[in-house]
Motif scaffolding. Structure first.
Motif, PDB file in Angstrom:
ATOM      1  N   ASP A  75       0.839  -1.190   0.000  1.00  0.00           N
ATOM      2  CA  ASP A  75       0.000   0.000   0.000  1.00  0.00           C
ATOM      3  C   ASP A  75       0.877   1.244   0.000  1.00  0.00           C
ATOM      4  O   ASP A  75       1.749   1.391   0.861  1.00  0.00           O
ATOM      5  N   ARG A  76       0.669   2.135  -0.954  1.00  0.00           N
ATOM      6  CA  ARG A  76       1.421   3.396  -1.030  1.00  0.00           C
ATOM      7  C   ARG A  76       0.539   4.507  -0.457  1.00  0.00           C
ATOM      8  O   ARG A  76      -0.321   5.059  -1.143  1.00  0.00           O
ATOM      9  N   PHE A  77       0.747   4.840   0.809  1.00  0.00           N
ATOM     10  CA  PHE A  77      -0.096   5.842   1.460  1.00  0.00           C
ATOM     11  C   PHE A  77       0.432   7.255   1.198  1.00  0.00           C
ATOM     12  O   PHE A  77       1.619   7.465   0.965  1.00  0.00           O
ATOM     13  N   THR A  78      -0.495   8.228   1.229  1.00  0.00           N
ATOM     14  CA  THR A  78      -0.143   9.613   0.907  1.00  0.00           C
ATOM     15  C   THR A  78      -0.057  10.510   2.142  1.00  0.00           C
ATOM     16  O   THR A  78       0.566  11.565   2.088  1.00  0.00           O
ATOM     17  N   GLU A  79      -0.684  10.120   3.233  1.00  0.00           N
ATOM     18  CA  GLU A  79      -0.669  10.944   4.451  1.00  0.00           C
ATOM     19  C   GLU A  79       0.290  10.329   5.453  1.00  0.00           C
ATOM     20  O   GLU A  79      -0.086   9.523   6.284  1.00  0.00           O
ATOM     21  N   GLY A  80       1.549  10.717   5.363  1.00  0.00           N
ATOM     22  CA  GLY A  80       2.560  10.176   6.256  1.00  0.00           C
ATOM     23  C   GLY A  80       3.840   9.887   5.501  1.00  0.00           C
ATOM     24  O   GLY A  80       3.948  10.155   4.296  1.00  0.00           O
ATOM     25  N   VAL A  81       4.819   9.322   6.203  1.00  0.00           N
ATOM     26  CA  VAL A  81       6.110   9.026   5.596  1.00  0.00           C
ATOM     27  C   VAL A  81       6.587   7.647   6.038  1.00  0.00           C
ATOM     28  O   VAL A  81       6.250   7.167   7.119  1.00  0.00           O
ATOM     29  N   THR A  82       7.374   7.012   5.183  1.00  0.00           N
ATOM     30  CA  THR A  82       8.021   5.747   5.540  1.00  0.00           C
ATOM     31  C   THR A  82       9.008   5.995   6.677  1.00  0.00           C
ATOM     32  O   THR A  82       9.742   6.992   6.654  1.00  0.00           O
ATOM     33  N   PRO A  83       9.044   5.134   7.686  1.00  0.00           N
ATOM     34  CA  PRO A  83       9.950   5.360   8.818  1.00  0.00           C
ATOM     35  C   PRO A  83      11.406   5.517   8.391  1.00  0.00           C
ATOM     36  O   PRO A  83      11.883   4.823   7.487  1.00  0.00           O
ATOM     37  N   THR A  84      12.092   6.432   9.046  1.00  0.00           N
ATOM     38  CA  THR A  84      13.516   6.653   8.841  1.00  0.00           C
ATOM     39  C   THR A  84      14.227   6.454  10.179  1.00  0.00           C
ATOM     40  O   THR A  84      13.787   6.997  11.198  1.00  0.00           O
ATOM     41  N   GLN A  85      15.287   5.667  10.162  1.00  0.00           N
ATOM     42  CA  GLN A  85      16.043   5.372  11.379  1.00  0.00           C
ATOM     43  C   GLN A  85      17.468   5.894  11.226  1.00  0.00           C
ATOM     44  O   GLN A  85      18.178   5.502  10.298  1.00  0.00           O
ATOM     45  N   LEU A  86      17.874   6.767  12.141  1.00  0.00           N
ATOM     46  CA  LEU A  86      19.214   7.343  12.127  1.00  0.00           C
ATOM     47  C   LEU A  86      20.086   6.571  13.103  1.00  0.00           C
ATOM     48  O   LEU A  86      19.755   6.440  14.288  1.00  0.00           O
TER      49      LEU A  86
END
Length: 303
Positions: A75-86
């Protein structure tokens, strides 16, 4: 044709050096990497998950598409972002401090279901499968796969910071264990969930009540262990990288490939004997050691 269906989340890992300079990005997690490895081996893998409809999500999904993984159930959602881990190196000890940024939409895990056929292999795990926001839909998906006779492989494990109070998600973990025919863990996962790095103790006191087969990666000893009724096998790695995400993803992919080629039903997987487990462990260690030996960028083996 038999399929391998993998259910898990994506994350983009950004790794820094001690001068806080970025070294590069690496797509996570373990299940997504396992899907790519299986596809690169020519096996029919389908990834079920969610990613943002932006450049960050494109980075994660393209990683699988380029490997040949079926991405039709992402699912490619538009409201939000894929998690990013630093990932920042700790100052006085080995290892990395992880800072995670995520923003999922309220309408979550609205994925298109894959077709589940008897003897398909379903690999599921990570925080996605216990996340309260997605739990109801994930449970429906897993129950449907189990009821259709799929071979269920559970990979528990998540960053402890994502759920400091394990009691809040323990019921979901136990339900996932009940669904599984085989559990694949890391000792760090066992400590997060059951409070012990001792895989024999975790299997005997916790996991064996729900499923009869466990394969665990023990980073402290550099070994892969297998447990079952009256069964204990072990195999040592020479890579020194058994605690890394990519080593464990490669080992898991090898386990799944063995199941795909040698266990035509879920019942056959549950009946694996000591001889089969020795073959699984030796093959997984050999495959994972070979995989990490070919990685030239050392930072990729830091997480």
């Amino acid at each position: 044709m038999r399929k391998i269906i993998l259910i898990g989340e994506f994350a983009i890992n950004l790794v820094f050096d001690r001068q806080t300079m970025p070294l590069g990005t690496l797509v996570g997690g373990r299940i997504a990497n396992c899907a790519a490895m299986l596809s690169n081996s020519g096996l029919p893998a389908i990834m079920v998950g969610e990613a943002s409809a932006d450049q960050v999500g494109d980075l994660a999904v393209s990683f699988l598409k380029d490997a040949g993984t079926d991405i039709s159930c992402i699912d490619r959602f538009t409201e939000g972002v894929t998690p990013t881990q630093l990932h920042f190196p700790r100052k006085e000890v080995d290892g990395y401090e992880v800072i995670r940024y995520e923003n999922y939409p309220e309408e979550c895990f609205d994925v298109m279901w894959p077709r589940f056929d008897p003897a398909d292999i379903v690999v599921y795990g990570g925080f996605l499968t216990i996340d309260p926001r997605a739990r109801d839909r994930v449970t429906q998906l897993l129950n449907a796969a189990h009821d259709r006779g799929c071979l269920m492989v559970y990979l528990p494990g998540f960053l402890p910071s994502r759920m400091p109070r394990i009691t809040r998600v323990m019921p979901s973990i136990l339900e996932n264990l009940e669904t599984a025919h085989l559990v694949v863990t890391r000792s760090a996962d066992l400590n997060t969930i059951f409070g012990t790095y001792d895989d024999a103790r975790a299997f005997g006191n916790n996991i064996s009540f729900y499923t009869s087969r466990l394969i665990n990666s023990d980073a402290a000893t550099g070994e892969l262990h297998a447990f079952g009724p009256s069964l204990y096998e072990r195999h040592s790695s020479t890579s020194g990288k058994t605690g890394t995400m990519l080593w464990n993803a490669a080992a898991t992919a090898s386990v799944i490939e063995y199941l795909y080629k040698n266990t035509p039903t879920a019942e056959a997987a549950v009946a694996l004997d000591a001889f089969a487990m020795r073959a699984i462990l030796s093959g997984a260690v050999e495959a994972a050691d070979k995989y990490v030996s070919q990685i030239k960028e050392s930072w990729k083996l830091c997480i």
